[in-house]
Design an enzyme around this catalytic site. Structure first.
Site, short mmCIF file in Angstrom:
data_model
loop_
_atom_site.label_atom_id
_atom_site.label_comp_id
_atom_site.label_asym_id
_atom_site.label_seq_id
_atom_site.Cartn_x
_atom_site.Cartn_y
_atom_site.Cartn_z
N GLY A 1 1.14 -0.98 0.06
CA GLY A 1 0.18 0.29 0.13
C GLY A 1 0.72 0.77 -0.32
O GLY A 1 2.12 1.33 -0.38
N THR B 1 3.02 4.75 1.98
CA THR B 1 4.29 4.99 2.96
C THR B 1 3.58 4.99 3.89
O THR B 1 3.86 5.00 5.10
CB THR B 1 5.65 5.99 1.79
N VAL C 1 0.43 5.23 4.74
CA VAL C 1 -0.85 3.59 5.66
C VAL C 1 1.01 2.67 6.33
O VAL C 1 0.25 2.26 7.85
CB VAL C 1 -0.89 2.69 4.85
N GLY C 2 1.85 2.89 5.09
CA GLY C 2 3.14 1.68 5.52
C GLY C 2 3.75 1.89 6.84
O GLY C 2 3.99 1.28 8.20
N GLU D 1 5.94 -3.47 1.35
CA GLU D 1 5.65 -3.25 -0.34
C GLU D 1 4.77 -1.94 -0.65
O GLU D 1 3.60 -1.57 -0.45
CB GLU D 1 4.98 -4.26 -0.84
N CYS E 1 2.26 0.23 -9.51
CA CYS E 1 3.50 0.80 -8.43
C CYS E 1 4.91 0.91 -9.10
O CYS E 1 5.08 1.50 -8.44
CB CYS E 1 3.60 -0.27 -7.30
P1 NAD Z 1 -3.24 1.82 1.14
O1 NAD Z 1 -2.07 2.29 2.05
O2 NAD Z 1 -4.28 3.73 0.93
O3 NAD Z 1 -4.11 0.77 1.27
C1 NAD Z 1 -3.72 -0.66 1.41
C2 NAD Z 1 -4.21 -1.30 2.40
O4 NAD Z 1 -4.22 -0.75 4.03
C3 NAD Z 1 -6.19 -1.27 2.21
O5 NAD Z 1 -5.97 -2.39 2.34
C4 NAD Z 1 -6.67 -0.34 3.43
O6 NAD Z 1 -8.03 -1.40 3.96
C5 NAD Z 1 -5.28 -0.78 4.34
N1 NAD Z 1 -5.60 0.71 5.22
C6 NAD Z 1 -5.89 1.76 5.01
N2 NAD Z 1 -5.58 2.67 5.11
C7 NAD Z 1 -5.15 2.24 6.54
C8 NAD Z 1 -5.41 2.63 7.93
N3 NAD Z 1 -5.85 4.10 8.44
N4 NAD Z 1 -4.89 1.61 9.11
C9 NAD Z 1 -4.76 0.75 9.02
N5 NAD Z 1 -4.59 -0.50 7.40
C10 NAD Z 1 -5.32 0.86 6.29
O7 NAD Z 1 -2.67 1.99 -0.58
P2 NAD Z 1 -4.29 2.08 -1.48
O8 NAD Z 1 -4.24 3.05 -2.67
O9 NAD Z 1 -4.18 0.43 -1.97
O10 NAD Z 1 -2.27 1.36 -2.85
C11 NAD Z 1 -1.94 3.04 -3.67
C12 NAD Z 1 -0.49 2.85 -3.00
O11 NAD Z 1 0.31 1.14 -2.95
C13 NAD Z 1 0.55 3.39 -3.59
O12 NAD Z 1 1.35 3.71 -2.89
C14 NAD Z 1 1.10 2.00 -4.56
O13 NAD Z 1 2.21 2.72 -4.98
C15 NAD Z 1 1.08 1.42 -3.14
N6 NAD Z 1 1.90 0.23 -4.14
C16 NAD Z 1 3.24 -0.67 -3.60
C17 NAD Z 1 2.98 -1.81 -4.65
C18 NAD Z 1 3.86 -2.38 -3.95
O14 NAD Z 1 4.64 -4.35 -4.31
N7 NAD Z 1 5.79 -2.24 -3.99
C19 NAD Z 1 1.78 -2.94 -5.56
C20 NAD Z 1 0.55 -2.22 -5.49
C21 NAD Z 1 0.50 -0.19 -4.35
#
Ligand code: NAD
Length: 460
Positions: free
Chosen positions: A192, A194, A196-197, A214, A248
């Protein structure tokens, strides 16, 4: 029960722990059987998977195969290599320990939590799961709520093919994630953004749970003048506009040698038409933006710079045409945040040092692309920049090579998966040193009198 109720998460985790304790998942035959079941589940549900991806992202069937169903290849790779991955590896011992033997035993960590993003909502759950099963773990999967059709299908599929104490899906958004993150796991793999990471890592720290993050970022694509222009243009157009740029590792922006910029832009324009027709809106091969909200964010990025290709959009239908922006300034929003959509800013350079300096002034990207036939330039860029991965003279293709670890560095993430890297991520390397009883040299035991000189000789 298709998906676990939020109230029963602690109970579910307890059941998975009990199942893990039985030792069944450690059995290699069990792991192979479950990997085969997973492959079978994908094959039997192919149509439903394609339909869910169509509903969530208007994903063309071809793109669903090449980026999502293709995860079958990861399963095959794991099945083929499982015996060699799981075999204890002999390790060297020094001469004075001649009567010992040393081995490394990979053992499953236990319970794994996999949280996915919405852009490749099937692959980003299943590909990590392959590593988790191969390594002998139980898994809880939390797909993205923003791709609801795929999330619901994953829940149904896992419930049909696996016992919940081995693999279960927990559906939901932030609330579900937070409930899960409050529990103790033995490893968390999160895909997801950065921001939320950081939340995930903080929650994991409370339980000392290791994480693989990731994440995303702005992946640069350098285009030198020593190239086959036609091939370069096709490969960039494909990597940027597949899944409407919601990838991504999509080339986020171009850094182009000034000499070839006009030809490159003209070529990109022609190729976009070749791929998606005069009106990409009518193309069955062009995906949609995941939501109106995401669409609105992207449209705001079009305010600055000169749109030289595309720019048309229909928010209600989550459509943005493949777009190229010239005359971009580094302070424009399009150069400040990860684009994650079908917008490609072009920045020119006169010397490669400028491109390298720009990349190094920003957070480390997930991917870096360089188009150049010049070997010394390739080496220079490889040595002077840091990124999760690099693809030379192509875009995105490194993601599909099962033998290559996939992951970010710095702000783009930590840890790797895919192939052996996925197996290693979800395994603990247990070091085992074995002594025997046929000999017991006394040089290390007290009294130490007269033994120090011997020890010094050993060490020096
Ligand atoms: P996101 O971080 O919004 O959400 C990812 C996951 O986290 C979802 O399942 C969501 O329900 C959960 N989440 C959201 N907010 C949360 C919180 N406050 N606390 C706990 N969990 C929470 O990301 P997204 O919008 O789904 O994806 C887009 C991002 O992901 C982009 O930055 C993209 O580059 C990255 N991405 C990275 C890869 C990789 O392999 N490195 C692959 C795909 C996407």
């Amino acid at each position: 029960m298709i998906t676990a109720e939020l109230s029963s998460i602690a109970e579910l985790i307890q059941k998975q722990r009990e199942f893990f304790q039985t030792g069944k998942t450690k059995d290699i035959a069990f792991r192979l059987e479950k990997l085969r079941t997973l492959k079978q589940a994908i094959i039997e549900n192919e149509t439903a998977i394609l339909q869910a991806l169509q509903a969530d992202l208007h994903k063309p069937e071809f793109e669903s195969y090449i980026t999502e169903i293709v995860v079958i290849k990861d399963i095959d790779y794991a099945i083929k290599n499982l015996y060699s991955w799981t075999k204890p590896k002999k390790s060297e011992v020094s001469l004075e320990l001649f009567n010992y033997s040393a081995k490394i035993y990979p053992e499953p960590v236990g319970l794994v939590l996999i949280i996915g993003a919405w852009n490749y909502p099937f692959n980003l759950i299943i590909a990590p799961l392959v590593g988790a099963i191969a390594a002998g773990n139980c898994s809880i999967l939390k797909p993205s709520e923003i791709a609801p059709a795929t999330s619901s299908l994953l829940a149904k599929m896992m419930a049909k093919y696996f016992d919940p104490e081995f693999i279960t899906v927990v559906e939901g958004g932030v609330e579900a994630s937070q409930k899960l993150l409050a529990e103790k796991f033995d490893h968390i793999l999160f895909t997801g953004g950065t921001a939320v990471g950081k939340i995930v890592m903080e929650a994991a720290a409370k339980h000392l749970t290791p994480v693989t993050l990731e994440l995303g970022g702005k992946s640069p694509c350098i285009v030198d003048s020593e190239i086959n222009l036609e091939h370069t243009i096709r490969r960039i157009t494909w990597g940027k506009f597949i899944n409407a740029g919601q990838t991504c590792i999509a080339p986020d922006y171009l850094l182009v040698d000034k000499k070839i910029k006009p030809d490159l832009i003209n070529g990109l324009k022609k190729t976009i038409t070749e791929f998606y027709g005069e009106t990409p809106y009518n193309s069955a091969d062009y995906a949609r933006i995941i939501s109106k909200k995401h669409c609105e964010r992207l449209i705001k990025l079009l305010d600055k710079g000169e749109i030289v290709v595309g720019g048309e959009n229909k928010v209600e239908e989550r459509y943005i045409a493949p777009t190229i922006i010239d005359q971009v300034s580094l302070t424009d929003p399009v150069m400040q945040e990860e684009i994650f959509g079908p917008i490609l800013p072009v920045i020119e350079y006169t010397d490669i040092t400028e491109a390298i300096a720009l990349i190094n002034s920003r957070p480390k990207p997930l991917a870096l692309y360089l188009f150049s036939q010049n070997k010394s330039l390739q080496q220079r860029v490889l040595q002077k920049t840091s990124s999760g991965g690099v693809c030379l003279n192509d875009t995105m293709m490194h993601f599909g090579v099962s033998s290559l670890p996939f992951g970010g560095v710095g702000d783009s993430g930590m840890g790797n998966y895919h192939g052996k890297a996925g197996f290693d991520t979800f395994s603990h390397d247990k070091s085992v040193l074995r002594n025997s009883f046929w000999l017991d040299l006394k040089w290390r035991y007290a009294p130490y009198k007269d033994k120090l000189a011997f020890l010094k000789r050993l060490i020096k």
